[in-house]
Enzyme design. Structure first.
Site, PDB file in Angstrom:
ATOM      1  N   ASN A  53     -64.579  -3.723 -19.498  1.00  0.00           N
ATOM      2  CA  ASN A  53     -63.448  -3.697 -18.355  1.00  0.00           C
ATOM      3  C   ASN A  53     -63.104  -1.931 -18.503  1.00  0.00           C
ATOM      4  O   ASN A  53     -62.937  -1.328 -19.338  1.00  0.00           O
ATOM      5  CB  ASN A  53     -62.259  -4.512 -18.577  1.00  0.00           C
ATOM      6  CG  ASN A  53     -61.773  -4.257 -19.787  1.00  0.00           C
ATOM      7  OD1 ASN A  53     -62.345  -4.140 -20.832  1.00  0.00           O
ATOM      8  ND2 ASN A  53     -60.193  -4.605 -19.923  1.00  0.00           N
ATOM      9  N   ILE A  54     -63.091  -1.530 -17.219  1.00  0.00           N
ATOM     10  CA  ILE A  54     -62.589  -0.200 -17.003  1.00  0.00           C
ATOM     11  C   ILE A  54     -61.423   0.104 -16.177  1.00  0.00           C
ATOM     12  O   ILE A  54     -61.533  -0.395 -14.688  1.00  0.00           O
ATOM     13  CB  ILE A  54     -63.691   0.743 -16.288  1.00  0.00           C
ATOM     14  CG1 ILE A  54     -64.997   0.526 -17.216  1.00  0.00           C
ATOM     15  CG2 ILE A  54     -63.294   2.216 -16.250  1.00  0.00           C
ATOM     16  CD1 ILE A  54     -66.263   0.970 -16.312  1.00  0.00           C
ATOM     17  N   GLU A  55     -60.140   0.233 -16.387  1.00  0.00           N
ATOM     18  CA  GLU A  55     -58.921  -0.041 -15.817  1.00  0.00           C
ATOM     19  C   GLU A  55     -58.638   1.412 -15.109  1.00  0.00           C
ATOM     20  O   GLU A  55     -59.367   2.162 -15.468  1.00  0.00           O
ATOM     21  CB  GLU A  55     -57.668  -0.172 -16.755  1.00  0.00           C
ATOM     22  CG  GLU A  55     -58.145  -1.624 -17.488  1.00  0.00           C
ATOM     23  CD  GLU A  55     -56.825  -2.258 -17.994  1.00  0.00           C
ATOM     24  OE1 GLU A  55     -56.049  -1.418 -18.480  1.00  0.00           O
ATOM     25  OE2 GLU A  55     -56.706  -3.470 -18.364  1.00  0.00           O
ATOM     26  N   CYS A 108     -63.578  -5.302 -14.057  1.00  0.00           N
ATOM     27  CA  CYS A 108     -63.791  -6.401 -15.010  1.00  0.00           C
ATOM     28  C   CYS A 108     -65.014  -5.903 -15.803  1.00  0.00           C
ATOM     29  O   CYS A 108     -66.249  -5.493 -15.022  1.00  0.00           O
ATOM     30  CB  CYS A 108     -63.708  -7.773 -14.508  1.00  0.00           C
ATOM     31  SG  CYS A 108     -62.326  -8.238 -13.890  1.00  0.00           S
ATOM     32  N   GLU A 114     -67.377  -8.107 -16.695  1.00  0.00           N
ATOM     33  CA  GLU A 114     -68.561  -8.990 -16.044  1.00  0.00           C
ATOM     34  C   GLU A 114     -69.186  -8.002 -14.792  1.00  0.00           C
ATOM     35  O   GLU A 114     -70.515  -7.933 -14.768  1.00  0.00           O
ATOM     36  CB  GLU A 114     -68.062 -10.229 -15.529  1.00  0.00           C
ATOM     37  CG  GLU A 114     -67.557 -11.112 -16.649  1.00  0.00           C
ATOM     38  CD  GLU A 114     -65.993 -11.036 -16.764  1.00  0.00           C
ATOM     39  OE1 GLU A 114     -65.604  -9.784 -16.670  1.00  0.00           O
ATOM     40  OE2 GLU A 114     -65.028 -11.934 -16.511  1.00  0.00           O
ATOM     41  N   CYS A 131     -62.436 -13.883 -14.213  1.00  0.00           N
ATOM     42  CA  CYS A 131     -61.593 -13.973 -13.075  1.00  0.00           C
ATOM     43  C   CYS A 131     -62.227 -14.429 -11.668  1.00  0.00           C
ATOM     44  O   CYS A 131     -63.464 -14.417 -11.480  1.00  0.00           O
ATOM     45  CB  CYS A 131     -60.800 -12.400 -12.707  1.00  0.00           C
ATOM     46  SG  CYS A 131     -62.118 -11.568 -11.779  1.00  0.00           S
ATOM     47  N   CYS A 158     -64.908 -12.031 -10.232  1.00  0.00           N
ATOM     48  CA  CYS A 158     -66.143 -12.046 -10.964  1.00  0.00           C
ATOM     49  C   CYS A 158     -66.983 -13.251 -10.849  1.00  0.00           C
ATOM     50  O   CYS A 158     -68.366 -13.281 -10.709  1.00  0.00           O
ATOM     51  CB  CYS A 158     -65.709 -11.922 -12.437  1.00  0.00           C
ATOM     52  SG  CYS A 158     -65.359 -10.048 -12.933  1.00  0.00           S
TER      53      CYS A 158
END
Ligand code: THU
Length: 297
Positions: free
Chosen positions: A204-206, A215, A217, A247, A250
């Site tokens: 995940n890359i916020e 996310c 995935e 989620c 995804c």
């Protein structure tokens, strides 16, 4: 290594690069660096049946046949008779290992049965046959184990080996280490397995805007799709302390390419899995989005 392919049935162009790659890795695994070649005939069930009957007295079709031109044995495989190989080179300096015959319809049926791609099945069959040409056999348990180990080593080296669930999960845990999650501190990793046996990982890359977060995935999925992949069989998703079921976004993104995807989640020592079709019942798929389906021109 040169593999001379004779397509007697409709050519499968995407398989050729795979077959050349696996052939190189089989030779490398055996430790051969001399110029060698083999002939590969890709045919139908009737032809392979006839060859099997004539040359082996077996009155049925089969998936693959190999006819070595060397006299290697399981006790003295090609890697152990380099000198002899040098003597047997033809005028072009190449050594002929023998003939391989593959039945395309058999390979197609087996690929469907195992749930992987045709080119992957053809690579397996070619590796199996090439090791026969190099002296390997599976007449007793010891020889069989040795042959199997060589095949696996070559297939793994070529990046088309069998990936176990535990390996896929381990790759997702590894990808999780790269998670960029300074806002939620919820680290997620994903490993997506293609039909050809390749794995694409993601984390995940916020984002400071929150909304621009991606996310794990979808990171893995987009990496794969942007490299030309379209068919997937399984995804492993990992987190530290709770089950990272994907989620909604995804689930939808994965459903576009693989409505039958196996979804595995792992957190700590815990494991669970469910098919995507269960996680996204009555999902909206690519067909529903077409104008054709909507009844418009
Ligand atoms: N997250 C994922 O990576 N995958 C999911 O399916 C659920 C949520 C991430 C997004 C965000 O960085 C963090 O988990 C908290 O929502």
């Amino acid at each position: 290594m040169m593999l001379q392919i004779d397509w007697q049935v409709e050519r499968v162009p995407e398989a050729e690069e795979y077959l050349a790659r696996i052939a190189d890795f089989c030779l490398k695994t055996e430790g051969i660096d001399l110029p060698v070649y083999a002939q590969l005939q890709i045919t139908d069930d009737d032809v392979i049946h006839e060859i099997n009957r004539q040359h082996r007295g077996v009155d049925r079709a089969t998936d693959v046949l190999s006819f070595p031109s060397t006299d290697c044995t399981p006790d003295r495989t090609l890697g152990h008779c380099h000198k002899k190989l040098l003597r047997e080179r033809d005028e072009s300096g190449c050594c002929f290992l023998g003939d391989i015959i593959i039945s395309l319809p058999r390979a197609q049926a087996q690929a469907a049965e195992y749930g992987h791609s045709l080119k992957r099945e053809m690579a397996y069959l070619t590796a199996h046959a090439l090791f026969h040409l190099m002296g390997y056999d599976h007449m007793n348990d010891t020889d069989k184990e040795r042959m199997r180990a060589m095949e696996e080593k070559a297939l793994n080296g070529a990046g088309i080996g069998r990936v176990t669930d535990e390996e896929l999960i381990a790759m997702a845990f590894k990808a999780m280490e790269f998670s960029y999650s300074p806002y939620s501190h919820f680290k997620v990793g994903a490993a997506l397995l293609t039909k050809d046996g390749k794995v694409y990982t993601g984390c995940n890359i916020e984002n400071g805007s929150y909304g621009a977060t991606n996310c794990a995935e979808r990171t893995a999925l987009f990496k794969a799709v942007s490299e030309g992949e379209r068919e997937f069989v399984a995804i492993a998703i990992t987190a530290e302390k709770s089950a990272p079921w994907p989620c909604g976004i995804c689930r939808q993104a994965l459903n576009e390419f693989a409505p039958e995807l196996r979804v595995m989640v792992a957190w700590g020592d815990n494991r669970d899995e469910a098919p995507l079709s269960t996680l996204l019942p009555h999902g909206f798929g690519p067909k529903q989005g077409t104008l054709e389906f909507l009844g418009k021109e």
